[in-house]
Structure formats: C-alpha cells, structure tokens
Design a protein around this motif. Sequence first.
Motif, PDB file in Angstrom:
ATOM      1  N   PRO A 396      15.222   8.225   4.686  1.00 46.84           N
ATOM      2  CA  PRO A 396      13.994   8.947   4.352  1.00 46.84           C
ATOM      3  C   PRO A 396      12.838   8.645   5.306  1.00 46.84           C
ATOM      4  CG  PRO A 396      14.740   7.540   2.533  1.00 46.84           C
ATOM      5  CD  PRO A 396      15.586   7.220   3.703  1.00 46.84           C
ATOM      6  N   SER A 397      11.931   9.625   5.410  1.00 48.09           N
ATOM      7  CA  SER A 397      10.746   9.423   6.260  1.00 48.09           C
ATOM      8  C   SER A 397       9.584   8.969   5.400  1.00 48.09           C
ATOM      9  CB  SER A 397      10.305  10.726   6.914  1.00 48.09           C
ATOM     10  OG  SER A 397      11.365  11.384   7.482  1.00 48.09           O
ATOM     11  N   PHE A 398       8.667   8.286   6.026  1.00 51.38           N
ATOM     12  CA  PHE A 398       7.442   7.897   5.329  1.00 51.38           C
ATOM     13  C   PHE A 398       6.499   9.099   5.227  1.00 51.38           C
ATOM     14  CE2 PHE A 398       7.885   3.234   6.444  1.00 51.38           C
ATOM     15  CZ  PHE A 398       7.946   2.846   5.130  1.00 51.38           C
ATOM     16  N   ALA A 399       5.584   9.026   4.285  1.00 50.93           N
ATOM     17  CA  ALA A 399       4.583  10.078   4.155  1.00 50.93           C
ATOM     18  C   ALA A 399       3.575   9.948   5.294  1.00 50.93           C
ATOM     19  CB  ALA A 399       3.868   9.935   2.823  1.00 50.93           C
ATOM     20  N   PRO A 400       3.438  11.011   6.129  1.00 53.92           N
ATOM     21  CA  PRO A 400       2.432  10.919   7.191  1.00 53.92           C
ATOM     22  C   PRO A 400       1.022  11.021   6.595  1.00 53.92           C
ATOM     23  CG  PRO A 400       3.502  13.064   7.228  1.00 53.92           C
ATOM     24  CD  PRO A 400       4.181  12.282   6.163  1.00 53.92           C
ATOM     25  N   GLU A 401       0.091  10.360   7.248  1.00 52.99           N
ATOM     26  CA  GLU A 401      -1.297  10.396   6.766  1.00 52.99           C
ATOM     27  C   GLU A 401      -2.263  10.812   7.858  1.00 52.99           C
ATOM     28  OE1 GLU A 401      -2.039   6.548   5.080  1.00 52.99           O
ATOM     29  OE2 GLU A 401      -0.444   6.821   3.599  1.00 52.99           O
ATOM     30  N   HIS A 402      -1.740  10.985   9.077  1.00 52.53           N
ATOM     31  CA  HIS A 402      -2.594  11.381  10.200  1.00 52.53           C
ATOM     32  C   HIS A 402      -1.949  12.579  10.889  1.00 52.53           C
ATOM     33  CE1 HIS A 402      -4.775   7.553   9.839  1.00 52.53           C
ATOM     34  NE2 HIS A 402      -3.583   7.109   9.460  1.00 52.53           N
ATOM     35  N   ALA A 447       1.782  11.461  11.685  1.00 53.94           N
ATOM     36  CA  ALA A 447       2.103  10.049  11.892  1.00 53.94           C
ATOM     37  C   ALA A 447       1.700   9.218  10.690  1.00 53.94           C
ATOM     38  CB  ALA A 447       1.376   9.539  13.135  1.00 53.94           C
ATOM     39  N   VAL A 448       2.369   8.072  10.582  1.00 52.26           N
ATOM     40  CA  VAL A 448       2.029   7.107   9.539  1.00 52.26           C
ATOM     41  C   VAL A 448       0.799   6.309   9.986  1.00 52.26           C
ATOM     42  CG1 VAL A 448       2.841   5.041   8.342  1.00 52.26           C
ATOM     43  CG2 VAL A 448       4.399   6.964   8.722  1.00 52.26           C
ATOM     44  N   PRO A 530       6.333  13.781  -3.641  1.00 49.43           N
ATOM     45  CA  PRO A 530       5.782  12.788  -2.711  1.00 49.43           C
ATOM     46  C   PRO A 530       6.861  12.233  -1.791  1.00 49.43           C
ATOM     47  CG  PRO A 530       5.310  12.225  -5.005  1.00 49.43           C
ATOM     48  CD  PRO A 530       6.290  13.350  -5.025  1.00 49.43           C
ATOM     49  N   LEU A 531       6.460  11.895  -0.579  1.00 53.57           N
ATOM     50  CA  LEU A 531       7.368  11.205   0.342  1.00 53.57           C
ATOM     51  C   LEU A 531       7.211   9.723   0.093  1.00 53.57           C
ATOM     52  CD1 LEU A 531       6.009  13.755   2.311  1.00 53.57           C
ATOM     53  CD2 LEU A 531       7.976  12.941   3.581  1.00 53.57           C
ATOM     54  N   LEU A 532       8.069   8.951   0.741  1.00 53.21           N
ATOM     55  CA  LEU A 532       7.990   7.500   0.596  1.00 53.21           C
ATOM     56  C   LEU A 532       6.640   7.007   1.122  1.00 53.21           C
ATOM     57  CD1 LEU A 532      10.200   5.395  -0.148  1.00 53.21           C
ATOM     58  CD2 LEU A 532      10.371   5.005   2.287  1.00 53.21           C
TER      59      LEU A 532
END
Length: 535
Positions: A396-402, A447-448, A530-532
């Motif tokens: 799984p991918s992380f939730a991007p915040e940028h 991106a994270v 939600p993503l991880l």
Amino acid sequence: MTAVQQETGRVADVVAQAGRRRTFAVISHPDAGKSTLTEALALHAAAIEQAGAVHGKAGRRGVASDWMEMERDRGISITSSVLRFEFGDTLLNLLDTPGHADFSEDTYRVLAAVDAAIMLLDSAKGLEAQTLKLFDVCRHRGIPVITFVNKWDRPGREPLELLDEVEQRIGLHPAPLNWPVGVAGDFRGLIDRASGAYTRYRRTPGGATRAIEETLPAERAAAEEGDAWHTAQEELALIAEIGADLDPEAYRAGICTPVLFGAALPNFGVRDLLEAVRALAPAPMPRTGADGRERPVDGPFSGQVFKVQAGMDRAHRDRLAFIRVCSGRFERGMTVVHEPTGRPLVTKYAQTVFGRDRSTLDVAYPGDVIGLPNAAGLTVGDTVYVKTPIAYPPIPSFAPEHFMVARVRDNGRAKQFRRGIDQLGAEGAVQVLRSDVRGDQAPVLAAVGPLQFEVVQHRMEEEFGAPVELTRLDYTTARVTDQASLDALAGRRGVEVLTRALDGTLLAVFSDKWRLRSIEREHPGITLTPLLAAG
Ligand code: G4P
C-alpha cells in the motif's frame, strides 16, 4: 539420480537455506544511530574491515555513499541498500531504510520485504515520533520487533523508565535480555540475563573498531564495580519479579519485545544484538497470495518487487528493481513470469547489492534480495514467479499530503520530461497523478514529505535532462474513490479527482478536511477511503 530424488534434494536445500536466513531492517528516528549501528553490525559479523565502509555521512566515516549528491549535501540517507553478512551459521540480510520522515513511504516498502525489525532507541530520548510511526507499520504488517537501546555510553534515562515507556506507549511487553551496569553516561558493562555472565567493556581509541571485552566472575565484578553492580542486581531482581522474561512465541506474535542495551558507536552490546537476531528473528515463512493461497517457502521460485531505484550512483546509471525472494531457489538466467503482464523476464544480469557495490548473483533463496538491472516494466509491488502462478498483495501507498503540478521548463525536452516523470512514478519516488483536464504535460505530483519534490527536481535535471518547474497546489488530503462517486465530486471547489499513473487508482484530493466532511455528509453512500496515514 531419479526425478523424485532430485526434487527431494531441491526441497531440502531450499528449506535449509531459508532456515538459516534472517532478513530484517532497523527502524529509528533520525540521529538515534541507525547508520552507526548498521556499520557496527556488519563490522561484528566481519563483513567489513572497519566501520565506515558502508555508509558514512558527509565524510564523517571515510567512505561516503555517493548514491546521490543530495545525500551528501544534506547528510541524509535517501536511497536504501542491502547488506548481507554471515554470522556463525546464519546469513543476515539487513535491508537499510532512509531515515528522514519525508521518505517514510520508501521505508514502508522496505518493511514489506523483511521478516523482523530492530527498533533502535536513543537512551536519552526514548520513543520518538518517527520510531512510533515506523513501529505502527511493523505492527500493521505483523513484523516482530527487537528493541536496542543505544548510546548507553552517554548520559541518558533510567533503564526501568525506558522499559516502562515501551510498555505504556506501544503496548509491547519488554523482556530485557541484558542489563546495563552503570547508568547511561557511566557505562561499565552488561549482564547477560540468561547466563548471569558479566561482560565489561573498554573503549578502543577512536571507537571505530570493536570494543575490548572482558568477562568477569560475579564476585570480582561486585568488588570492582561497587554500587553500580548492586544497583543493577536490584533492578534485575525487580524485573524478574514482574515476570519480564522472554517468551519467543510472544515475541513472534508481536506481544513482547526483547530489549538489549548497548552503544553502537563504541560497539558495546552489538554482538548480543546479533545473537538475539539469530536466535529469535523468524526465518522466511510462507507468504500468502492476494487470493488467500499460501506459497510454501520450498515451493517454486517467487518474489516481490519492493523497490525500484535508478541512478543509484555514477557508475550505475541504470534502473534496478529490488526483489525479495519469497519462495524457492532463484538461479541467475532463469526465465521468470512477470505476474501483472504475464510476460517472461530474463534474469541473466541478476545482481547482489552490498552498500554501493554490486556483483553478479548466481543463486538466491527465500529472504534474499535480488537486484535486476534495467528490468523495464517492473513496478513496486509486482510479483515474479516460475511454474505455479502467484500474486502477492500490493504494497500500500501512504496518503500524500503535498501536491505540486510539474511542467517542463524547455518545451524541446517534452519527451524526456514524460519519460522522467513516468520513471519516478514507477519507482515510487513520488506519486504521479494525471487527469484529462490537466493533460500529459502538467501531471500532479503527490508526496508524503516535501523533500520528495527536491529529489524529483534534482533527478529530472541530472538524470533526464529535463528541468522542471513545480507549482504548489492547495490540496492537503487524499482519498481513494471510484467511478460511481465521480458525480458527487464533480464541479466542487477545492476538490479534484485524479488517476494515479502507477495503478490506475482514482484519488480524490481536497483542499481541507472540512470540504471532505461536508461531501461525506451530503452523500452518505460515497466511496472516500482513507489511505495509510504517514503521520
Ligand atoms: P542515524 O543514522 O540514525 O541518523 O544516526 P547516526 O548513526 O548518524 O548517529 C547519529 C549521531 O549519534 C552521530 O553523531 C553518531 O556518532 C552518534 N552515535 C550513534 N551511536 C552512538 C553511541 O552508541 N554512542 C554515542 N555516544 N554516540 C552515538 P553526530 O555527532 O551526529 O555525528 P558525527 O558528528 O559524530 O559525525
């Protein structure tokens, strides 16, 4: 030899080889001493002559990694490598992870490829933000954790207080395997809890090589260490009373964590840690495919790509896919099937990667990592196999915040731009999001952590010859959505739906959580998963 005998021999070989492998990673907050410990582990296992040959930061320890100029300039590790060393009859594969929080997605992928982790704590700081975050990933993936309390040679906290913190904040029962004599800062040595043996340490000049160790009988230790010895004995009696004993089953089940004290820099207690990894960390186990079926370790070869990295150093500008062997015996030259496309893949150029050095790899077993250069089309999460098909669940991918829009600076470089962005997306250096509205020449990069954009900018210019201009977008939150939800999201201010190039996932991005909540309230049936979370 008959076919049956041959097959029996093959299975026995794979079982024995897998059984002696331990594949693990070190998780820690930046500056807790991960690079130092990595070097100390390898040094102890006699893989390298002197600490410093593997990583080294900004000239600190001689040979600096030159995988990226950015790493050198900033003194942070962005790319990861694999270290492999023999320790007694065990073969250790240590998968290195980048330390900076902005690259936690990369760390997550590495954690998808290990069977165990060492959680490294700074004795003065205890559990820090990044350690907690990474520990959560371990818990999520069922990775058992051994704790190493580092920097005991420096002033720090009380050992009992640190154990308490581990128990209270992450809910793991700590089971100390050794116990320090002398408080942090006035470190005298370690008592092995199982045998009661006391090992006194003395620094070697400069601290770069193995410390001088001396085993003392209890009476002499009591006489020579005085109060420090008696305090340690009292503490040991206390922890024996509360039953903080090691239960290997509970460790493997993620209920308890063996704890070791030591100091990586002067190499105190590192051997104990290696022994613990050898004795406790699980050997590769059968992995379950996305369809729920298990692939036995001694089944036909299979593996999963957990990392794709290009431009690792000046000598190797190519693209390397890192594959964790999950089952069977890998032999260089064998043709494997790339599960997502069904296409055959030739493995003539398989390599091992040790730090920044590479060499040809002829055979690999479960737990090992294979590097495949220029394996076009291999993407993080892909499965490769022979004979019976298998597909391991995606990473799984992380939730991007940028979020940034990328545009090429010079239109004459449009082709290189497209190629570079696709490549960085496939590596997972950044998530590449596209939409018909924005078009091919203005993809959104997600991106994270913002440092990921710096890597993109640097690599687009240096590697692909296509300098980019990045413009910030005001989004902060992303959710996975589906076709049926598109109508509810269309035409809303501060909301956009984009397709992730890597896997076709539809991502809805929002300028703020309020907008997201208001849409959820208005459309109760909407899919917004939600993503991880990275933080
Ligand atoms: P990281 O990879 O987790 O970011 O940490 P790293 O190994 O770079 O260690 C961070 C700092 O902590 C380094 O000092 C390192 O020398 C120091 N360190 C690591 N282990 C120990 C230990 O067991 N005892 C003591 N006393 N120090 C330790 P620095 O000052 O940041 O770097 P430098 O100036 O020494 O190069």
